[in-house]
Design a protein around this motif. Structure first.
Motif, mmCIF file in Angstrom:
data_model
loop_
_atom_site.group_PDB
_atom_site.id
_atom_site.type_symbol
_atom_site.label_atom_id
_atom_site.label_comp_id
_atom_site.label_asym_id
_atom_site.label_seq_id
_atom_site.Cartn_x
_atom_site.Cartn_y
_atom_site.Cartn_z
ATOM 1 N N LYS A 50 -5.933 -2.656 -4.549
ATOM 2 C CA LYS A 50 -7.136 -2.055 -4.035
ATOM 3 C C LYS A 50 -7.671 -2.119 -2.700
ATOM 4 O O LYS A 50 -7.490 -3.493 -2.234
ATOM 5 N N GLU A 99 0.114 -2.480 -10.707
ATOM 6 C CA GLU A 99 -0.844 -1.265 -10.339
ATOM 7 C C GLU A 99 -0.937 -1.320 -8.867
ATOM 8 O O GLU A 99 -0.610 -2.086 -8.422
ATOM 9 N N ALA A 100 -1.517 -0.389 -8.288
ATOM 10 C CA ALA A 100 -2.003 -0.201 -7.076
ATOM 11 C C ALA A 100 -2.839 -1.212 -6.566
ATOM 12 O O ALA A 100 -4.121 -1.127 -7.018
ATOM 13 N N SER A 113 2.447 1.636 -3.176
ATOM 14 C CA SER A 113 1.643 1.550 -4.528
ATOM 15 C C SER A 113 1.879 2.525 -5.656
ATOM 16 O O SER A 113 1.943 2.478 -6.843
ATOM 17 N N THR A 114 2.451 3.802 -5.203
ATOM 18 C CA THR A 114 2.564 4.719 -6.178
ATOM 19 C C THR A 114 3.741 4.525 -6.979
ATOM 20 O O THR A 114 3.435 4.844 -8.286
ATOM 21 N N GLN A 132 2.777 1.603 -9.741
ATOM 22 C CA GLN A 132 2.113 2.085 -10.888
ATOM 23 C C GLN A 132 2.799 2.402 -12.243
ATOM 24 O O GLN A 132 2.403 2.186 -13.261
ATOM 25 N N HIS A 176 0.894 -1.291 -0.080
ATOM 26 C CA HIS A 176 0.077 0.024 -0.066
ATOM 27 C C HIS A 176 0.988 1.316 0.106
ATOM 28 O O HIS A 176 0.556 2.210 -0.696
#
Length: 366
Positions: free
Chosen positions: A77, A74-75, A47-48, A51, A44
């Motif tokens: 969910k 990808e980040a 996550s940036t 991406q 988490h």
């Protein structure tokens, strides 16, 4: 700014970890020309950067091998669910896969009910949790076979032989937190015989793979035997056991009703100590009043070692009763490196037949 490249290490080099943040720890980040081994505290938080991160397979390593680009992370969910067609990497077993559709299961977590901070009743209450029906990339099956079976969904065969089963290989159930999403520009990024029958590339959509009518029809037709409804979980001495039962149907054998279930079990070592599964001890109660005890070495002919490097093992088996419902519970006996043993509880779970018991599916030929 140079993009950060990620190299994925296959299970053949035993580098996958059990948690999302542990998975990140075995990925190599390349910013510019310097390679380092870093570990974000969790996906988490990272996550940036994910991406814009290339996801690369290690089909070939530097010792005469080359890396192959697979996609872009990808980040993950934190809320909501993943859509059909979402590509992902399994955070525990490391295979590539794609989401077909979600299931909303009841998770009975005995670790929560037994926590000293839990002030509710001792009754284990189910909490809604999202799982996904997924396809496994067949190219990754050789790399996960030593840590779990190449998962398959089994059905009763559509004839009088009560013990005949058929399977759809490479079809798995994956918990929401085990999904590490990524994207790819390939029109066929997953190799599986059902991929093109179930999904179609649509670049105007996100994710760019949408369900065909055949997938929706197949889901509706086989819903009673595919549905995931209950998940049971319990941890003993850092060994977590997760059980998912599935009802398969009923057969008449010499005028006796025989009901069949499949159950999937995942064993996870949450600690640092190396342990090995040695024995299983099952108690199987039938509504007809019978109580059966089953003891044996290992599971499915294996005695898996659970370590920090390879912390998980997953397998499926089957059970039949001459009654429409029953219960199963028991223990797994593990051995430590010093030769001592300890028992790990298998959470009790119900075996329930569907009230509307229709004939089992004839197959998955579309």
């Amino acid at each position: 700014m140079a993009a950060c490249a990620i190299r994925r290490l296959f299970l053949s080099v035993s580098k996958y970890k059990r948690r999302s943040h542990r998975v990140a720890s075995v990925l190599e980040y390349n910013c510019g020309s310097d390679w380092t081994r870093t570990r974000p505290s969790c996906l988490h938080c990272a996550s940036t950067s994910f991406q814009q991160t290339r996801f690369m397979s290690s089909r070939n390593r530097p010792n005469g091998n080359v890396l192959e680009t697979v996609g872009v992370f990808e980040a993950p969910k934190q809320h909501g669910k993943y859509e059909s067609g979402q590509l992902f990497l399994h955070s525990v077993f490391g295979y590539r896969g794609i989401v077909l559709f979600p299931w909303h299961a009841r998770l009975y977590d005995r670790d929560v009910s037994q926590s000293p901070h839990y002030h509710g009743s001792k009754e284990v209450k189910g909490k809604t949790h999202t799982y996904y029906q997924v396809l496994i990339d067949t190219r990754d099956c050789p790399y996960i076979s030593q840590r779990s079976q190449t998962e398959a969904v089994t059905f009763l065969a559509n004839h009088d032989d009560s013990r005949a089963l058929y399977a759809i290989p490479g079809l798995d159930y994956v918990s929401h937190e085990d999904i590490l999403p990524y994207s790819s520009t390939e029109q066929i990024p997953i190799q599986h015989e059902l991929f093109e029958r179930f999904l179609i590339f649509n670049p105007s959509k996100t994710p760019p793979f949408t369900s065909r009518d055949t997938l929706r029809a197949w889901q509706e037709k086989n819903h009673p035997w595919l549905e995931l409804s209950d998940v049971h979980r319990e941890t003993t001495e850092n060994i977590r056991v997760t059980v998912i039962p599935f009802y398969m149907g009923m057969r008449d054998v010499q005028n006796i009703h025989v009901y069949w279930w499949r159950y999937c079990i995942r064993l996870e070592n949450l600690g640092n100590e190396v342990v090995q599964l040695r024995e299983r001890h099952w108690r199987i109660f039938s509504l007809s009043g019978t109580l059966e005890t089953v003891r044996g070495r290992g599971v499915v002919g294996r005695e898996p070692v659970l370590s920090k490097e390879q912390p998980a093992f997953q397998y499926s088996s089957h059970v039949s009763l001459q009654a429409p419902s029953g219960h199963m519970w028991g223990t797994f006996r593990f051995e430590r490196t010093d030769g001592s043993h300890f028992d790990v509880r298998i959470p009790p779970f119900s075996l329930e037949s569907n009230k509307d018991d229709k004939a089992p599916p004839a197959g998955y030929t579309l």
